[in-house]
Design a protein around this motif. Sequence first.
Motif, PDB file in Angstrom:
ATOM      1  N   GLY A  40       0.807  -1.217   0.000  1.00 22.89           N
ATOM      2  CA  GLY A  40       0.000   0.000   0.000  1.00 22.89           C
ATOM      3  C   GLY A  40       0.834   1.258   0.000  1.00 22.89           C
ATOM      4  O   GLY A  40       0.351   2.342  -0.394  1.00 22.89           O
ATOM      5  N   LEU A  43       3.741   0.622  -3.719  1.00 24.47           N
ATOM      6  CA  LEU A  43       3.221   0.835  -5.068  1.00 24.47           C
ATOM      7  C   LEU A  43       3.081   2.331  -5.397  1.00 24.47           C
ATOM      8  O   LEU A  43       3.624   2.787  -6.421  1.00 24.47           O
ATOM      9  CB  LEU A  43       1.890   0.106  -5.240  1.00 24.47           C
ATOM     10  CG  LEU A  43       1.253   0.211  -6.630  1.00 24.47           C
ATOM     11  CD1 LEU A  43       2.182  -0.376  -7.690  1.00 24.47           C
ATOM     12  CD2 LEU A  43      -0.095  -0.502  -6.662  1.00 24.47           C
ATOM     13  N   ILE A  87      -3.625   7.292  -1.310  1.00 25.02           N
ATOM     14  CA  ILE A  87      -3.594   5.916  -1.846  1.00 25.02           C
ATOM     15  C   ILE A  87      -3.403   4.858  -0.749  1.00 25.02           C
ATOM     16  O   ILE A  87      -4.118   3.851  -0.736  1.00 25.02           O
ATOM     17  CB  ILE A  87      -2.514   5.793  -2.939  1.00 25.02           C
ATOM     18  CG1 ILE A  87      -2.877   6.697  -4.127  1.00 25.02           C
ATOM     19  CG2 ILE A  87      -2.388   4.337  -3.418  1.00 25.02           C
ATOM     20  CD1 ILE A  87      -1.802   6.789  -5.190  1.00 25.02           C
ATOM     21  N   PRO A  88      -2.463   5.033   0.207  1.00 29.47           N
ATOM     22  CA  PRO A  88      -2.339   4.024   1.275  1.00 29.47           C
ATOM     23  C   PRO A  88      -3.602   3.850   2.113  1.00 29.47           C
ATOM     24  O   PRO A  88      -3.882   2.741   2.582  1.00 29.47           O
ATOM     25  CB  PRO A  88      -1.185   4.566   2.134  1.00 29.47           C
ATOM     26  CG  PRO A  88      -0.372   5.396   1.185  1.00 29.47           C
ATOM     27  CD  PRO A  88      -1.371   6.035   0.288  1.00 29.47           C
ATOM     28  N   VAL A  90      -6.600   3.912   1.008  1.00 26.83           N
ATOM     29  CA  VAL A  90      -7.484   3.048   0.230  1.00 26.83           C
ATOM     30  C   VAL A  90      -6.955   1.616   0.223  1.00 26.83           C
ATOM     31  O   VAL A  90      -7.688   0.660   0.487  1.00 26.83           O
ATOM     32  CB  VAL A  90      -7.612   3.570  -1.221  1.00 26.83           C
ATOM     33  CG1 VAL A  90      -8.449   2.599  -2.057  1.00 26.83           C
ATOM     34  CG2 VAL A  90      -8.238   4.948  -1.241  1.00 26.83           C
ATOM     35  N   MET A  91      -5.651   1.467  -0.056  1.00 28.88           N
ATOM     36  CA  MET A  91      -5.070   0.137  -0.232  1.00 28.88           C
ATOM     37  C   MET A  91      -4.890  -0.633   1.078  1.00 28.88           C
ATOM     38  O   MET A  91      -5.053  -1.847   1.126  1.00 28.88           O
ATOM     39  CB  MET A  91      -3.716   0.257  -0.944  1.00 28.88           C
ATOM     40  CG  MET A  91      -3.814   0.755  -2.377  1.00 28.88           C
ATOM     41  SD  MET A  91      -2.222   0.750  -3.218  1.00 28.88           S
ATOM     42  CE  MET A  91      -1.891  -1.027  -3.301  1.00 28.88           C
ATOM     43  N   VAL A  92      -4.571   0.080   2.160  1.00 29.07           N
ATOM     44  CA  VAL A  92      -4.293  -0.586   3.439  1.00 29.07           C
ATOM     45  C   VAL A  92      -5.530  -0.624   4.340  1.00 29.07           C
ATOM     46  O   VAL A  92      -5.859  -1.666   4.909  1.00 29.07           O
ATOM     47  CB  VAL A  92      -3.131   0.105   4.177  1.00 29.07           C
ATOM     48  CG1 VAL A  92      -2.857  -0.594   5.510  1.00 29.07           C
ATOM     49  CG2 VAL A  92      -1.871   0.127   3.321  1.00 29.07           C
ATOM     50  N   GLY A  94      -8.721   0.378   3.382  1.00 30.45           N
ATOM     51  CA  GLY A  94      -9.968   0.136   2.672  1.00 30.45           C
ATOM     52  C   GLY A  94     -10.948   1.284   2.717  1.00 30.45           C
ATOM     53  O   GLY A  94     -12.164   1.075   2.560  1.00 30.45           O
TER      54      GLY A  94
END
Length: 491
Positions: A40, A43, A87-88, A90-92, A94
């Motif tokens: 997360g 990327l 972004i983290p 969202v990715m980590v 949620g």
Amino acid sequence: MIDPRNIASGLSAIAIAVGLVMVLPIFIALLYAEYFAIPGFALPMAVALCVGFVAYKSMGPPVKLTIVEAMAIASMGWLLAAALFSIPYVMVSGLHPLDAYFEAFSSLTTTGMTVIPVLEDVPRSILFWRALGEWVGGMGIILLTTLLLLSREGIIAWKMYLAETREERFAPTIRSTIKDIWLIYVIYTALCALLLILAGLDPFDALCHAFACLSTGGFSTRTSNVGAFNNVAVEVLLIIFMILGATKFSLHYKLFTGDVKSFVKGLELRVFVLVLITSSVIVSLDLALRSGLGIGEALRIGFFHAVSVGTTTGFTTEDLASDTFSPLSKAVLLFLMIIGGCSNSTAGGIKIWRLMALAKLAKHEVEKAFLPAEAFKGLRLEKKVLREAEALRVASFFFLYMFFALLATTVMVLFEGDFLGCLSGVLSAMATVGPFYMSTLSLSSASKIILIISMWVGRLELVPALIPLSPKFWGELLKFSRKTGTSKVNI
């Protein structure tokens, strides 16, 4: 004429700076065995660095940067940095993309509003990321980028420095000024973290709260914020460092160079402290008389929250929307949101210096009535002459600030229906305070967007944020593209 290549170069440099910052939470994820969180951060870090480096290499550093271009970079740069920072989330964690952007923007602008309901369930790497975002944002993402990549030419560094609403240069060069500011910031942060550990916090909590304190951000690692620790020593230390964070860096520079007398005698700082003490006493007495609290507990809660809001930090031990605070206390805290801290500090708000200038201007207008029409009395503030152009700039800023606050509040009321809650939310967002008289968890998507815009406008102090919204800005860009296209045809 505006050169879009300069703007693209500046934005690519900001992407590189954000990518470099993303390395740090990866170490935290490794330290706490949160291996699931590493992608997360890794990327978006890779994307930011690769795209940023390619674009920066292609464009090269900005050339003959104008102040309008610098403001455009600052304005768009905050939007870009928040997008990368989101972004983290969202990715980590949620989070929904809008909530993630809200959290990231709140972090970077040091506002401290959160849409995460239970922080104890959040990975430590994300808690660290929230606090780190505030720490970087408190000093300014543009200032970090300037230090890392854009400080080779002094004039470019100076224009980028001005674009992020800073004006004082206290070292021989602008580059040395930026370096000294970062050095002072790091020293205070390390000292705050160390003292918080000695006061009883574990190292992780101490570091995150030190980040949030010196940046006057207010994010905590606990859902109940500082109140979760129930530690008087921690609260006293945070009060001290919140005030230091809201004090102008030129005074800190004088203190670090041994000029203690100038630090203590700084007029803006003295007025700021007087405002904080007066407000703290009023809130404390109101709590003691209306809320039934003992005088000791009332002083503890009153002083902590008045200083927290007055420095635009936003730490809390009690929910500001609760019945603990009466209408009088809420009015005082709302007033403190508008005022803010000292100029050229990490604090938000209108700033003490501007209010001093406005008071001086009002006094001058009254005194003019008793003088002959041809008489002129110069305005002086802190032993400096306040020029007419500067006085006009301060008055214009105050008008724009209050006009935007009322406009944003009116629009937000359409979605929430609570005028006082919406007003406190917009003022809190603009001043980068954080807590207000509603819950962020129940806000509509439209209200979150309004608050994001308010954070953006408030953090950039209006003018830089308005540059990309100006038709003239896009007209200048169009002129440049037409001129470039014509030149290519002629060749």
